[in-house]
Design an enzyme around this catalytic site. Structure first.
Site, PDB file in Angstrom:
ATOM      1  N   GLU A  49       0.770  -1.279   0.031  1.00 53.41           N
ATOM      2  CA  GLU A  49       0.158  -0.243  -0.147  1.00 53.41           C
ATOM      3  C   GLU A  49       0.991   1.226  -0.016  1.00 53.41           C
ATOM      4  OE1 GLU A  49      -3.810   1.443  -0.128  1.00 53.41           O
ATOM      5  OE2 GLU A  49      -3.194  -0.607  -0.280  1.00 53.41           O
ATOM      6  N   ASP A  60      -3.918  11.972   7.408  1.00 55.37           N
ATOM      7  CA  ASP A  60      -2.648  11.222   7.906  1.00 55.37           C
ATOM      8  C   ASP A  60      -2.470  11.926   9.391  1.00 55.37           C
ATOM      9  OD1 ASP A  60      -2.451   9.631   5.793  1.00 55.37           O
ATOM     10  OD2 ASP A  60      -1.233  11.287   4.658  1.00 55.37           O
TER      11      ASP A  60
END
Length: 268
Positions: A49, A60
């Site tokens: 990924e 994030d």
């Protein structure tokens, strides 16, 4: 897309789950990034990924934001990332490669052009983190035109309608969120999501992989025991890169030492 299908079929035969690491392409520089990816695969990663550095990564946590900053500092561009993806695919013809990214990067290139480029370099799936299912039509349609699996996030509080949509639109795998919020190993994954896994199965969704806060082998085992097809670990891996930023060889050894027991935990 077919690479995911054959991976999950093989893992099922071996009674294993998938362990999938996440890293940002180009962190801490192109050359070391390629070595990192080779090391992850050698240590047992079943798929990859990968993030493309982006200036405003909403979902994030600080660890992955720092990875993006390091890649930017090394002058890494999206065009270079696609060159790296082509190299990875050349070297590792069978491993599924997924991108985890933001809509702006897709828009910058043009939606169709972006997915065409993914197909050209051998990317298997794309998860666009900031596009909700109900706005996903142009992305998922372009993805399918170019034989790229559109990946959808299944949040812990998903209602029945959303689960049905995810099952109907998603291909490759389903990204099962351990909890709401930003990514990070310090926010350990919450309880296994048995009920969601059961519903997704009932609606014939692509196999669920649990992500967010996966940083220890016991969490990988718990995810698989709950019925997930595997687990994705990002922040814990990126943290190792950060800790050994000035010692490239030590970094690779530490990554290997982290991935091996995580993969071992997928074997029942």
């Amino acid at each position: 897309m077919e690479r995911y299908e054959s991976l999950f079929t093989q893992l099922k035969e071996r009674k294993e789950g998938a362990f999938i690491p996440f890293v940002t392409l180009g962190d801490p520089g192109i050359e070391q990034s390629l070595k990192i990816i080779d090391t992850l695969i050698e240590a047992g990663a079943d798929a990859l990924e990968l993030g493309i550095p982006f200036s405003d990564p909403l979902a994030d946590g600080p660890t992955i934001q720092n990875a993006t900053l390091r890649a930017f500092a090394a002058g890494v561009t999206p065009a270079q990332c696609f060159e790296v993806l082509a190299l990875i695919r050349q070297k590792h013809p069978t491993i599924p490669i997924g991108l985890l990214m933001y809509a702006n990067l897709v828009f910058n290139k043009g939606i169709d052009e972006f997915y065409a480029e993914c197909e050209k370099v051998g990317v298997d799936s794309v998860l666009v983190a900031d596009v909700p299912v109900e706005e996903s039509a142009p992305f998922r349609q372009a993805a399918l035109r170019h034989n790229v699996a559109p990946i959808f996030i299944c949040p812990p509080n998903a209602d029945d309608d959303l689960l049905r949509q995810i099952a109907s639109y998603g291909r490759g795998y389903t990204y099962l969120l351990s909890r709401a919020g930003v990514t990070g190993a310090e926010n350990r994954a919450a309880l296994p999501l048995n009920h969601l896994v059961a519903k997704l199965k009932e609606y014939n969704a692509a196999p669920p992989l649990q992500g967010f806060g996966i940083s220890a082998p016991d969490q990988v085992k718990a995810a698989i025991d709950a019925g997930a097809a595997g687990a994705i670990s990002g922040s814990a891996i990126v943290k190792i890169i950060e800790q050994h930023i000035n010692e490239p060889e030590k970094m690779l050894a530490a990554l290997k030492a982290f991935v091996q027991p995580m993969k071992a935990a997928t074997r029942s």
